[in-house]
Design an enzyme around this catalytic site. Structure first.
Site, PDB file in Angstrom:
ATOM      1  N   SER A   1       6.789   7.253  13.137  1.00 36.00           N
ATOM      2  CA  SER A   1       6.547   5.956  12.510  1.00 36.00           C
ATOM      3  C   SER A   1       7.309   4.819  13.182  1.00 36.00           C
ATOM      4  CB  SER A   1       6.944   6.020  11.036  1.00 36.00           C
ATOM      5  OG  SER A   1       8.320   5.744  10.903  1.00 36.00           O
TER       6      SER A   1
ATOM      7  N   ASP B   1       3.806  -1.114  11.493  1.00 31.88           N
ATOM      8  CA  ASP B   1       3.363   0.216  11.099  1.00 31.88           C
ATOM      9  C   ASP B   1       2.763   0.861  12.338  1.00 31.88           C
ATOM     10  OD1 ASP B   1       2.701   1.827   8.349  1.00 31.88           O
ATOM     11  OD2 ASP B   1       1.345   2.302   9.998  1.00 31.88           O
TER      12      ASP B   1
ATOM     13  N   ARG C   1       9.180   2.799  11.368  1.00 33.51           N
ATOM     14  CA  ARG C   1      10.206   2.352  10.408  1.00 33.51           C
ATOM     15  C   ARG C   1      11.524   2.040  11.112  1.00 33.51           C
ATOM     16  NH1 ARG C   1       9.939   8.177   7.540  1.00 33.51           N
ATOM     17  NH2 ARG C   1       7.789   7.497   7.607  1.00 33.51           N
TER      18      ARG C   1
ATOM     19  N   ARG D   1      -0.385  12.933  10.011  1.00 31.67           N
ATOM     20  CA  ARG D   1       0.911  13.542  10.326  1.00 31.67           C
ATOM     21  C   ARG D   1       1.152  14.748   9.436  1.00 31.67           C
ATOM     22  NH1 ARG D   1       3.803   7.763  11.202  1.00 31.67           N
ATOM     23  NH2 ARG D   1       3.214   7.679  13.389  1.00 31.67           N
TER      24      ARG D   1
ATOM     25  N   ASP E   1       0.806  -1.232   0.000  1.00 29.41           N
ATOM     26  CA  ASP E   1       0.000   0.000   0.000  1.00 29.41           C
ATOM     27  C   ASP E   1       0.836   1.279   0.000  1.00 29.41           C
ATOM     28  OD1 ASP E   1       1.014  -0.333   2.527  1.00 29.41           O
ATOM     29  OD2 ASP E   1      -0.901  -0.293   3.576  1.00 29.41           O
ATOM     30  N   HIS E   2       2.080   1.182   0.443  1.00 22.68           N
ATOM     31  CA  HIS E   2       2.895   2.401   0.577  1.00 22.68           C
ATOM     32  C   HIS E   2       3.622   2.757  -0.722  1.00 22.68           C
ATOM     33  CE1 HIS E   2       2.205   1.975   4.851  1.00 22.68           C
ATOM     34  NE2 HIS E   2       2.958   3.025   5.121  1.00 22.68           N
TER      35      HIS E   2
END
Ligand code: MIC
Ligand code: SF4
Length: 642
Positions: free
Chosen positions: A533, A119, A535, A379, A64-65
């Site tokens: 995030s 996520d 990440r 964000r 999706d990203h």
């Protein structure tokens, strides 16, 4: 003593520790989710653990990203993820099927379960009574390998809602109000649990909007009870059998209570550049707007897009505004296409994007120079849109569509008759875009295109940590600051040597070069270092560049865990005032670091060789965390034990 909802789920899943706030607990994980930007690393790590098949009840891999595909890289990653899912017993949600959190809510979430996702917005599932937590990819890989998830036992903050929302006011305004009250650090160490009579007026997707953005509070997660509203939603998704009731005990005890009267709420908006910079829309009304972006995992449910379509009907997008809309899932997209709402959007001049994260993560649609952009996202960190000078505001779909029509920030209540939405009795369910794992796992070949680079590994912590302070940064540094996203950098998520060139790129373009030339070093941060995030690249890439320790006044939860997972020591200044005495490029040394950790000590001395000053540092690490850092990270630690 009665239990809140969150305590009940934790008690049901507790495998290590005691439920004493602040102490480390381990919980069993029922299901996991990954997305493509963090998933490639998560699955490379899962492969490194040599566990043939995911041991969870259910694991889902989403694309999706990174769907812009400006080169071969994104598509290489997609092919890798599809094959690795088929081979290891994981469901694969194909590109186009939607944003992980929206699809997970519609098709997979089960009240009372635990969900770990790579996520930070995984808590979206809390809207259905799931204890859903965001974590780094390695923690998710470990959960797929049957390991518990470890966290400090959170305190529980009850947000008691009363009344019901007025016209043109919606769930986003509720969470913006919570952010106004608590701020971006206000949820650290807490689970935000919603209760009170007011929750009965909020649908499952409204609740998901609220729990989604609990990530911006720094909270461990956010959760609603599972009640009749939850049941109705699951039934309308053809999943009534997944429902179970989950309510707090009547005498449940909370550590903190906040009360919000929904009837008194007005449309709210977060000003640049922080999600807690919240004011009433009426306070900034009249500000000229250049772009409006509607979508993201926060606000792209069927309800949200039907409100937008209803408001756009018969109107034209203001000539100075670019309106982009990305539906949250294929389900939502197909339903608005079939019921005519999509036609109203297109007729009004909206630009329709595919069902994906898109502009939320800077994957296209960067606004013009100095633009004011109103987004229904979660964000608004500086530069995240891809345009450094853009002024990004966060608001609900009502305020966003009002801005698209009028060309300025305006109170949606001036749009006239509110658009009404009645949830369908049955959503359109069609799971053909979710591929089940292969029946013949042995014969699946993993597709490793040239963008899939081997996983870098760390070595054990050296006894003396010495080097330069490579960078000194202020409070609330985000993972977007540490490891930028956007269409240029995101394609490199499975290529650590390449992506590490961009560490801190917007703050200090020479960071990677300096780190390489100095053979690594240390970073100095302020409060809430690493917010945002999940990440793990924000830890993994600095590790690759030789960063051994980060010193800060305080750390954000997920990033702190990611640092530990990759063997980087997170150290707190015992006296925050010492921050001022350390400067960029100072030569520093922490003697006997490994020895101190081994001897269960948590207190370290940093000698600043440049100024001659000694400074006290603390590492609040559990025994398990100390061992992980000593081993050079969680992967080495688990491998040594398996
Ligand atoms: C985000 O919203 O920042 C992301 C992109 O979804 C991240 C994950 C990532 O960086 O891949 C998140 O929120 O964890
Ligand atoms: Fe995607 Fe944005 Fe949600 Fe992150 S916050 S998962 S980038 S839609």
């Amino acid at each position: 003593m009665g239990y809140p909802v969150a305590w009940k789920i934790i008690a049901d899943h507790l495998v290590e520790g005691k439920m004493i706030p602040g102490t480390e607990i381990g919980i069993g994980i029922d299901s996991t989710l990954t997305q493509d930007a963090t998933g490639t690393m998560a699955y490379l790590q899962f492969e490194a653990l040599d566990v043939p098949k995911a041991l969870t009840k259910r694991s889902v891999s989403y694309i999706d990203h990174n769907t812009l595909q400006t080169g071969f890289e994104n598509a290489d990653d997609h092919a890798y993820l599809q094959s690795v899912a088929a081979k290891h017993g994981i469901y694969f949600s194909r590109p186009g099927n939607g944003i992980c959190h929206q699809v997970q809510l519609e098709r997979f979430d089960v009240p009372g379960e635990t969900l770990l996702g790579s996520d930070s917005h995984t808590p979206t599932a809390g809207g259905l009574g799931v204890l859903a937590i965001g974590a780094g990819g390695l923690d998710v890989a470990a959960a797929m390998a049957g390991q518990p998830f470890y966290l400090p036992m959170p305190r529980i903050c009850l947000v008691k809602l009363t009344g019901s929302l007025g016209p043109w006011v919606s769930a986003k305004d509720v969470i913006l109000e919570v952010l106004r009250i608590l701020g971006v650090k206000g949820g650290v160490g807490k689970i935000i649990e919603y209760g009170g009579d007011g929750i009965r007026s909020l649908s499952a997707t409204d609740r998901a909007t609220i729990t989604n953005m609990g990530a911006e509070l720094g909270a461990t997660t956010s959760i609603f009870p599972s009640d009749e509203i939850t049941r109705t939603f699951l039934e309308s998704q053809g999943r009534g059998k997944d429902w179970r009731e989950l309510l707090p005990d009547a005498d449940a005890k909370y550590d903190e209570v906040i009360e919000i009267d929904l009837s008194s709420l007005e449309p709210m908006i977060a000003k640049p550049h922080s999600p807690d910079n919240v004011v009433k829309v009426s306070d900034v009304a009249g500000t000229k707007v250049d772009q409006v972006a509607i979508g993201s995992c926060t606000n792209s449910s069927l309800r949200d897009l039907m409100i937008v379509a209803g408001a756009l009907k018969g109107r034209t997008v203001h000539p100075d505004v670019s309106l982009v809309i990305s539906p949250g899932s294929k389900q939502v997209f197909e339903m608005i296409a079939r019921n005519g709402a999509l036609a109203e959007m297109v007729a009004s001049g909206a630009r329709i994007l595919e069902s994906a994260c898109g502009p939320c993560i800077g994957m296209g649609q960067s606004p013009r120079t100095n633009a004011v952009s109103i987004r229904t996202f979660n964000r608004n960190f500086e530069g995240r849109s891809g345009t450094k000078s853009a002024q990004v505001y966060l608001a609900g779909p009502e305020t966003a569509v009002a801005a698209a029509i009028t060309g300025e920030i305006s109170d949606p209540r001036n749009l006239g008759e509110p658009v009404s939405f009645v949830a369908p009795e049955k959503y359109l369910t069609d799971d053909r875009m979710v591929l089940p794992p292969s029946d013949d796992r042995q014969s699946v070949q993993i597709a490793r295109g040239p963008n899939i680079k081997p996983l870098p590994r760390n070595s054990a912590l050296p006894d003396t940590i010495s080097g330069k302070i490579l960078l000194k940064v202020g409070d609330n540094i985000t993972t977007d600051d540490i490891m930028p996203a956007g269409s240029k950098v995101l394609p490199l998520r499975s290529n650590i040597p390449a992506i590490s060139e961009y560490v801190f790129a917007a703050i200090d373009p020479d960071f990677a070069k300096n780190a390489r030339e100095c053979g690594g070093g240390l970073i100095l941060g302020g409060e809430n270092y690493g917010q945002g995030s999940s990440r793990e690249h924000a830890a993994l890439a600095p590790m690759y560049l030789g960063v051994k320790a980060v010193i800060a006044k305080s750390f954000a939860r997920i990033h702190r865990q990611n640092l530990i997972n990759f063997g980087i020591l997170p150290l707190k200044l015992s006296d925050p005032g010492d921050y001022d005495s350390i400067n960029r490029f100072d030569d520093v040394e922490i003697g006997r670091a490994a020895d101190t950790l081994q001897k269960t000590g948590s207190s370290f001395v940093l000698t600043n060789k440049t100024s001659g000053k000694s400074i006290h540092l603390t590492a609040d690490l559990s025994e398990r965390e100390r061992e992980m850092v000593l081993a050079g990270g969680r992967l080495n630690f688990i491998k040594a034990r398996l």
